[in-house]
Design a protein around this motif. Structure first.
Motif, PDB file in Angstrom:
ATOM      1  N   TYR A 220       0.867  -7.196  -6.357  1.00 59.85           N
ATOM      2  CA  TYR A 220      -0.030  -6.046  -6.332  1.00 59.85           C
ATOM      3  C   TYR A 220       0.507  -4.894  -5.502  1.00 59.85           C
ATOM      4  O   TYR A 220       1.211  -5.094  -4.517  1.00 59.85           O
ATOM      5  N   TYR A 221       0.122  -3.682  -5.928  1.00 62.91           N
ATOM      6  CA  TYR A 221       0.394  -2.465  -5.168  1.00 62.91           C
ATOM      7  C   TYR A 221      -0.832  -1.561  -5.274  1.00 62.91           C
ATOM      8  O   TYR A 221      -1.643  -1.691  -6.193  1.00 62.91           O
ATOM      9  N   LYS A 222      -0.949  -0.655  -4.291  1.00 68.87           N
ATOM     10  CA  LYS A 222      -2.111   0.231  -4.245  1.00 68.87           C
ATOM     11  C   LYS A 222      -1.634   1.663  -4.049  1.00 68.87           C
ATOM     12  O   LYS A 222      -1.248   2.057  -2.953  1.00 68.87           O
ATOM     13  N   PRO A 223      -1.630   2.458  -5.129  1.00 70.23           N
ATOM     14  CA  PRO A 223      -1.188   3.848  -5.022  1.00 70.23           C
ATOM     15  C   PRO A 223      -2.205   4.696  -4.259  1.00 70.23           C
ATOM     16  O   PRO A 223      -3.356   4.298  -4.083  1.00 70.23           O
TER      17      PRO A 223
ATOM     18  N   GLY B 125      -5.896   5.181  -5.383  1.00 70.36           N
ATOM     19  CA  GLY B 125      -6.177   4.228  -6.456  1.00 70.36           C
ATOM     20  C   GLY B 125      -6.575   2.871  -5.911  1.00 70.36           C
ATOM     21  O   GLY B 125      -6.595   2.652  -4.714  1.00 70.36           O
ATOM     22  N   GLY B 126      -6.857   2.001  -6.826  1.00 68.66           N
ATOM     23  CA  GLY B 126      -7.200   0.631  -6.455  1.00 68.66           C
ATOM     24  C   GLY B 126      -5.989  -0.260  -6.617  1.00 68.66           C
ATOM     25  O   GLY B 126      -4.917   0.154  -7.028  1.00 68.66           O
ATOM     26  N   TRP B 127      -6.176  -1.516  -6.278  1.00 73.20           N
ATOM     27  CA  TRP B 127      -5.105  -2.494  -6.404  1.00 73.20           C
ATOM     28  C   TRP B 127      -4.709  -2.637  -7.866  1.00 73.20           C
ATOM     29  O   TRP B 127      -5.567  -2.764  -8.738  1.00 73.20           O
ATOM     30  N   THR B 128      -3.407  -2.617  -8.120  1.00 72.67           N
ATOM     31  CA  THR B 128      -2.860  -2.704  -9.467  1.00 72.67           C
ATOM     32  C   THR B 128      -1.833  -3.822  -9.492  1.00 72.67           C
ATOM     33  O   THR B 128      -1.010  -3.932  -8.593  1.00 72.67           O
ATOM     34  N   ARG B 129      -1.884  -4.642 -10.518  1.00 74.03           N
ATOM     35  CA  ARG B 129      -0.914  -5.725 -10.661  1.00 74.03           C
ATOM     36  C   ARG B 129       0.278  -5.243 -11.477  1.00 74.03           C
ATOM     37  O   ARG B 129       0.109  -4.624 -12.513  1.00 74.03           O
ATOM     38  N   LYS B 130       1.466  -5.525 -10.967  1.00 74.17           N
ATOM     39  CA  LYS B 130       2.679  -5.129 -11.685  1.00 74.17           C
ATOM     40  C   LYS B 130       2.897  -6.053 -12.869  1.00 74.17           C
ATOM     41  O   LYS B 130       2.684  -7.214 -12.828  1.00 74.17           O
TER      42      LYS B 130
ATOM     43  N   GLN C 197       0.836  -1.201   0.000  1.00 71.40           N
ATOM     44  CA  GLN C 197       0.000   0.000   0.000  1.00 71.40           C
ATOM     45  C   GLN C 197       0.875   1.257   0.000  1.00 71.40           C
ATOM     46  O   GLN C 197       2.014   1.219   0.456  1.00 71.40           O
TER      47      GLN C 197
ATOM     48  N   VAL D  27      -5.390  -7.628  -0.701  1.00 70.17           N
ATOM     49  CA  VAL D  27      -6.009  -7.477  -2.016  1.00 70.17           C
ATOM     50  C   VAL D  27      -7.340  -8.221  -1.996  1.00 70.17           C
ATOM     51  O   VAL D  27      -8.346  -7.724  -2.498  1.00 70.17           O
TER      52      VAL D  27
END
Length: 120
Positions: free
Chosen positions: A109-112, A115-120, A46, A54
């Protein structure tokens, strides 16, 4: 916050995360559990520098491992903030940037912020 300040904070946080004291704060079992959960897409990074879910884990061991790792991170962020004259929140945010840019593996996954969860 200036770019140099962020780099200094990030360096202080990353150094603390790899020092033996920081490693001792989190058990090898907790780290292994979190690593598996990250690879499975259950846990992610996060923007505040802490781990988040997630998806809701079915295994209570994952919740416990995340809590243990997050407690260790909170301590590292407090120590880095004291050394750099900033806040623990800024140290956590700086660590997040460093992790997402350099240590996050493809598929994790990361969450900027905002923003929502985003997969690298």
């Amino acid at each position: 916050m200036q770019g140099r300040e962020l780099i200094g904070i990030g360096a202080a946080v990353m150094a603390a995360l790899v020092l033996p004291q920081a490693a001792a704060a989190q058990s090898a079992q907790a780290k292994a559990t979190v690593d598996r959960a990250k690879a499975a897409g259950v846990v992610g990074e996060q923007a505040d520098g802490f781990l988040g879910f997630v998806t809701e884990p079915a295994d209570p061991a994952i919740r416990q491992a995340v809590a243990e790792i997050n407690a260790g991170r909170a301590q590292v962020y407090r120590e880095a903030a004291e050394r750099t004259g900033t806040t623990p929140a800024a140290a956590g945010a700086s660590a997040y940037t460093q992790v997402v840019q350099g240590r996050l593996k493809p598929g994790e996954y990361y969450k900027p912020v905002g923003g929502g969860w985003t997969r690298k």
